[in-house]
Design a protein around this motif. Structure first.
Motif, PDB file in Angstrom:
ATOM      1  N   PRO A 126      81.306  41.099  69.749  1.00  0.00           N
ATOM      2  CA  PRO A 126      81.302  40.982  68.291  1.00  0.00           C
ATOM      3  C   PRO A 126      81.046  42.294  67.567  1.00  0.00           C
ATOM      4  O   PRO A 126      81.211  42.344  66.356  1.00  0.00           O
ATOM      5  CB  PRO A 126      80.138  40.015  68.044  1.00  0.00           C
ATOM      6  CG  PRO A 126      79.175  40.306  69.145  1.00  0.00           C
ATOM      7  CD  PRO A 126      79.991  40.725  70.345  1.00  0.00           C
ATOM      8  N   GLY A 127      80.649  43.354  68.285  1.00  0.00           N
ATOM      9  CA  GLY A 127      80.310  44.612  67.624  1.00  0.00           C
ATOM     10  C   GLY A 127      79.029  44.511  66.806  1.00  0.00           C
ATOM     11  O   GLY A 127      78.268  43.544  66.929  1.00  0.00           O
ATOM     12  N   ASN A 128      78.763  45.527  65.999  1.00  0.00           N
ATOM     13  CA  ASN A 128      77.597  45.537  65.106  1.00  0.00           C
ATOM     14  C   ASN A 128      77.986  46.356  63.873  1.00  0.00           C
ATOM     15  O   ASN A 128      79.089  46.921  63.843  1.00  0.00           O
ATOM     16  CB  ASN A 128      76.371  46.092  65.858  1.00  0.00           C
ATOM     17  CG  ASN A 128      76.532  47.561  66.258  1.00  0.00           C
ATOM     18  OD1 ASN A 128      76.980  48.393  65.466  1.00  0.00           O
ATOM     19  ND2 ASN A 128      76.181  47.885  67.488  1.00  0.00           N
ATOM     20  N   PRO A 129      77.122  46.437  62.860  1.00  0.00           N
ATOM     21  CA  PRO A 129      77.535  47.157  61.641  1.00  0.00           C
ATOM     22  C   PRO A 129      77.998  48.594  61.915  1.00  0.00           C
ATOM     23  O   PRO A 129      78.890  49.106  61.229  1.00  0.00           O
ATOM     24  CB  PRO A 129      76.275  47.140  60.780  1.00  0.00           C
ATOM     25  CG  PRO A 129      75.564  45.898  61.199  1.00  0.00           C
ATOM     26  CD  PRO A 129      75.816  45.768  62.682  1.00  0.00           C
ATOM     27  N   GLY A 130      77.427  49.217  62.946  1.00  0.00           N
ATOM     28  CA  GLY A 130      77.812  50.597  63.254  1.00  0.00           C
ATOM     29  C   GLY A 130      79.234  50.706  63.770  1.00  0.00           C
ATOM     30  O   GLY A 130      79.925  51.693  63.514  1.00  0.00           O
ATOM     31  N   THR A 131      79.698  49.704  64.502  1.00  0.00           N
ATOM     32  CA  THR A 131      81.041  49.802  65.089  1.00  0.00           C
ATOM     33  C   THR A 131      82.133  49.618  64.043  1.00  0.00           C
ATOM     34  O   THR A 131      83.295  49.906  64.309  1.00  0.00           O
ATOM     35  CB  THR A 131      81.245  48.796  66.250  1.00  0.00           C
ATOM     36  OG1 THR A 131      81.036  47.459  65.768  1.00  0.00           O
ATOM     37  CG2 THR A 131      80.285  49.060  67.396  1.00  0.00           C
ATOM     38  N   LEU A 132      81.753  49.169  62.839  1.00  0.00           N
ATOM     39  CA  LEU A 132      82.737  49.057  61.749  1.00  0.00           C
ATOM     40  C   LEU A 132      83.335  50.419  61.411  1.00  0.00           C
ATOM     41  O   LEU A 132      84.439  50.507  60.879  1.00  0.00           O
ATOM     42  CB  LEU A 132      82.073  48.464  60.493  1.00  0.00           C
ATOM     43  CG  LEU A 132      81.727  46.980  60.587  1.00  0.00           C
ATOM     44  CD1 LEU A 132      80.843  46.565  59.416  1.00  0.00           C
ATOM     45  CD2 LEU A 132      83.010  46.151  60.626  1.00  0.00           C
ATOM     46  N   ALA A 133      82.605  51.475  61.736  1.00  0.00           N
ATOM     47  CA  ALA A 133      83.120  52.823  61.464  1.00  0.00           C
ATOM     48  C   ALA A 133      84.216  53.219  62.450  1.00  0.00           C
ATOM     49  O   ALA A 133      84.950  54.170  62.214  1.00  0.00           O
ATOM     50  CB  ALA A 133      81.975  53.836  61.529  1.00  0.00           C
ATOM     51  N   TYR A 134      84.339  52.487  63.564  1.00  0.00           N
ATOM     52  CA  TYR A 134      85.288  52.880  64.608  1.00  0.00           C
ATOM     53  C   TYR A 134      86.427  51.879  64.810  1.00  0.00           C
ATOM     54  O   TYR A 134      87.401  52.169  65.489  1.00  0.00           O
ATOM     55  CB  TYR A 134      84.573  53.055  65.957  1.00  0.00           C
ATOM     56  CG  TYR A 134      83.233  53.725  65.869  1.00  0.00           C
ATOM     57  CD1 TYR A 134      83.105  54.983  65.254  1.00  0.00           C
ATOM     58  CD2 TYR A 134      82.084  53.127  66.393  1.00  0.00           C
ATOM     59  CE1 TYR A 134      81.863  55.605  65.167  1.00  0.00           C
ATOM     60  CE2 TYR A 134      80.848  53.742  66.309  1.00  0.00           C
ATOM     61  CZ  TYR A 134      80.733  54.971  65.694  1.00  0.00           C
ATOM     62  OH  TYR A 134      79.504  55.575  65.610  1.00  0.00           O
ATOM     63  N   PHE A 140      74.190  55.971  67.071  1.00  0.00           N
ATOM     64  CA  PHE A 140      74.879  54.782  67.570  1.00  0.00           C
ATOM     65  C   PHE A 140      73.983  53.584  67.289  1.00  0.00           C
ATOM     66  O   PHE A 140      72.811  53.564  67.680  1.00  0.00           O
ATOM     67  CB  PHE A 140      75.137  54.890  69.070  1.00  0.00           C
ATOM     68  CG  PHE A 140      76.110  55.980  69.446  1.00  0.00           C
ATOM     69  CD1 PHE A 140      77.413  55.972  68.963  1.00  0.00           C
ATOM     70  CD2 PHE A 140      75.723  57.015  70.284  1.00  0.00           C
ATOM     71  CE1 PHE A 140      78.312  56.972  69.303  1.00  0.00           C
ATOM     72  CE2 PHE A 140      76.609  58.024  70.639  1.00  0.00           C
ATOM     73  CZ  PHE A 140      77.905  57.999  70.143  1.00  0.00           C
ATOM     74  N   GLN A 141      74.547  52.579  66.627  1.00  0.00           N
ATOM     75  CA  GLN A 141      73.740  51.396  66.321  1.00  0.00           C
ATOM     76  C   GLN A 141      73.748  50.419  67.492  1.00  0.00           C
ATOM     77  O   GLN A 141      74.714  50.331  68.235  1.00  0.00           O
ATOM     78  CB  GLN A 141      74.269  50.719  65.052  1.00  0.00           C
ATOM     79  CG  GLN A 141      74.146  51.629  63.834  1.00  0.00           C
ATOM     80  CD  GLN A 141      74.482  50.942  62.531  1.00  0.00           C
ATOM     81  OE1 GLN A 141      74.385  49.727  62.406  1.00  0.00           O
ATOM     82  NE2 GLN A 141      74.855  51.735  61.528  1.00  0.00           N
ATOM     83  N   ALA A 142      72.637  49.694  67.637  1.00  0.00           N
ATOM     84  CA  ALA A 142      72.531  48.687  68.710  1.00  0.00           C
ATOM     85  C   ALA A 142      72.097  47.365  68.079  1.00  0.00           C
ATOM     86  O   ALA A 142      72.936  46.569  67.695  1.00  0.00           O
ATOM     87  CB  ALA A 142      71.566  49.180  69.776  1.00  0.00           C
ATOM     88  N   GLY A 143      70.781  47.148  67.922  1.00  0.00           N
ATOM     89  CA  GLY A 143      70.295  45.892  67.342  1.00  0.00           C
ATOM     90  C   GLY A 143      70.186  45.999  65.838  1.00  0.00           C
ATOM     91  O   GLY A 143      69.086  46.144  65.291  1.00  0.00           O
ATOM     92  N   THR A 144      71.319  45.923  65.143  1.00  0.00           N
ATOM     93  CA  THR A 144      71.334  46.019  63.672  1.00  0.00           C
ATOM     94  C   THR A 144      72.172  44.887  63.096  1.00  0.00           C
ATOM     95  O   THR A 144      72.997  44.296  63.790  1.00  0.00           O
ATOM     96  CB  THR A 144      71.953  47.352  63.200  1.00  0.00           C
ATOM     97  OG1 THR A 144      73.297  47.433  63.706  1.00  0.00           O
ATOM     98  CG2 THR A 144      71.160  48.553  63.678  1.00  0.00           C
ATOM     99  N   THR A 145      71.957  44.607  61.804  1.00  0.00           N
ATOM    100  CA  THR A 145      72.772  43.607  61.120  1.00  0.00           C
ATOM    101  C   THR A 145      72.835  43.982  59.637  1.00  0.00           C
ATOM    102  O   THR A 145      72.006  44.772  59.158  1.00  0.00           O
ATOM    103  CB  THR A 145      72.176  42.189  61.304  1.00  0.00           C
ATOM    104  OG1 THR A 145      73.100  41.236  60.799  1.00  0.00           O
ATOM    105  CG2 THR A 145      70.848  42.034  60.571  1.00  0.00           C
ATOM    106  N   LEU A 146      73.811  43.433  58.928  1.00  0.00           N
ATOM    107  CA  LEU A 146      73.881  43.651  57.487  1.00  0.00           C
ATOM    108  C   LEU A 146      73.356  42.407  56.785  1.00  0.00           C
ATOM    109  O   LEU A 146      73.803  41.295  57.067  1.00  0.00           O
ATOM    110  CB  LEU A 146      75.329  43.917  57.050  1.00  0.00           C
ATOM    111  CG  LEU A 146      75.899  45.300  57.388  1.00  0.00           C
ATOM    112  CD1 LEU A 146      77.369  45.380  57.003  1.00  0.00           C
ATOM    113  CD2 LEU A 146      75.103  46.411  56.698  1.00  0.00           C
TER     114      LEU A 146
END
Ligand code: AMP
Ligand code: GLY
Length: 437
Positions: free
Chosen positions: A44-52, A379-385
């Motif tokens: 599912p990715g995380n908010p950080g992977t939205l950049a990639y 690099f984000q890991a355990g994050t959410t918006l």
């Protein structure tokens, strides 16, 4: 033919990456720089992977939904980050499905994934193929008394390992015989780790510096990625409970040219030949957890995936396009070689939630990322918006990765970035990399 070949080589690839942690963030970051990338989806990715790339909520456990997603989005390659989908046979499901079989799948079959999924399997494999590792014996649940008696015949420290996957908690090292026997009763007799400890491996204790080597293989050949060293304990000076990893560095000085040759000839090549001989289909990552015992590298463990947070420094130092390496692994077209590595050093410092690796709060606002990004890759890991605000959502929250001309400079940048990030109760280790400076 030549033109067709050219077009095939340069067709953009649509990729689905499975996972949501720092490891997947680093893989996505690397792939996003490839000129050969079409669309990148992270599930599912995380908010950080939205950049990639694009985050998608498709769950690997729902095979029909996964299949629909791959067909509808013309996925060319699936890359699996964590071990669980592999150990549960996702690769076999793709291979067995007529419509999906042409998708390149980066990750071994469930049989191959047993190198990680069963310690007993991995030890037996290494013994069969003469791969250096600690001596061992395995005991089943109906051999509890024999296991307890056996411990009395060997010297400490005592290394007890639950055979199956136990979320990184299944290895227990004890100094005294009494503690070891008690632990054996709890693992084997009382199923401390559930089915994972229905078999327990007892290993000879090895002393030395640990390091990790990563390869991408197509089952015949391998490309060696930059090596790394991680820091597993929560506390400075390697004290306190084990975690998923509190930081990592690359390169590792002891992995010099001679050590590299030794690891290739005594460990990596025999492992790949062994997989082929034993009929274990394997296209994907091989993670060799090694220990340097007075100049001899020995295998502590195999994993069928990349390490986390090792991947964060490995990707930061990989100095070539990652996508073609993975594509060639999927196509069975790799040749044995060492991937090009940057001369720079990389260090990642994990920022974790208060209380981790025990229980911890979630949903706390994270501030200062923009400023941190001036010094390091976060690099984000355990994050959410939460209403567009970045918040904590796990134990390991951010992997702050510095790159510099030497390790001191890489560490300096990582720690400078860490200093500008805040969330309530944020914790990190202050001694990452000190032992190799
Ligand atoms: P594993 O999950 O097998 O990697 O084990 C976790 C950690 O336990 C390793 O990273 C080592 O620090 C330690 N360990 C595992 N096996 C041994 C061994 N035979 N001797 C000494 N330490 C070990
Ligand atoms: N950092 C250790 C692991 O990924 O297993």
């Amino acid at each position: 033919m030549a033109l067709w070949h050219f077009m095939l080589n340069f067709a953009l690839m649509n990729i689905l990456l499975i996972g949501s942690g720092g490891r997947e963030s680093a893989i996505a970051w690397s792939l996003s720089q490839s000129p050969e990338l079409g669309e990148l989806f992270i599930a599912p990715g995380n908010p950080g992977t939205l950049a990639y790339g694009n985050n998608v909520s498709v769950d690997w456990r729902q095979f029909v939904a996964m299949k629909d997603f791959c067909m509808n989005n013309r996925i060319d390659m699936v890359i699996v980050g964590p071990e669980e989908p592999l150990c549960k046979g996702l690769g076999d499901q793709f291979a067995a499905d007529e419509d999906l079989a042409s998708i390149l799948f980066i990750g071994p079959s469930a049989k191959g994934a047993q190198l990680e999924g069963s310690k007993d399997f991995a030890k037996y494999f290494m013994m069969q193929h003469n791969i250096p590792t600690a001596a061992y014996r395995t005991f089943n649940a109906n051999e509890l008394e024999a296991a307890v008696d056996y411990l009395a015949t060997v010297d400490g420290p005592y290394v007890l390992k639950a055979d199956g996957l136990a979320a990184g908690k299944g290895v227990v090292i004890l100094d005294t015989l009494a503690e070891a026997q008690q632990e054996m009763r709890s693992m084997l007799g009382d199923a401390k780790f559930g089915a994972a400890s229905s078999r327990v491996v007892v290993e000879e204790f090895l002393a030395g510096m640990e390091f990790s080597v990563f390869a991408v293989t197509d089952g015949k050949s391998a490309v060696i990625l930059p090596e790394a060293k991680d820091y597993k304990r929560i506390g400075e000076g390697d004290q306190g409970p084990n975690t998923g990893g509190m930081g990592a560095v690359s390169p590792v000085p002891l992995f010099d040219e001679a050590m590299q040759k030794q690891v290739m000839s005594r460990i990596i090549e025999p492992t790949i030949e062994g997989l082929a001989k034993d009929g274990l289909p394997y296209k994907g990552f091989l993670f060799f957890g090694l220990i340097d015992v007075e100049g001899e590298a020995m295998v502590i463990e195999y994993n069928c995936r990349m390490g986390d947070p090792e991947t964060e420094v490995v990707m930061a130092r990989l100095d070539e396009d990652f996508l073609p390496i993975l594509r060639d692994a999927g196509n069975g077209k790799l040749t044995n070689r060492v991937a090009r590595q940057s001369k720079q050093s990389a260090a990642t410092v994990m920022m974790v939630s208060e209380g981790y690796p025990g229980s911890y709060p979630k949903g706390l606002p994270i501030l200062g990322l923009d400023q941190a990004s001036e010094h390091a890759i976060v690099f984000q890991a355990g994050t959410t918006l939460k209403d567009e605000e970045l918040c904590t959502a796990g134990g390991r929250v951010l992997c702050v990765t510095g790159v510099g001309d030497d390790m001191a400079s890489a560490l300096g940048k990582a720690y400078q970035a860490v200093a500008s990030i805040t969330f309530d109760g944020a914790n990190h280790r202050k001694d990452i990399g000190q032992d190799i400076l």
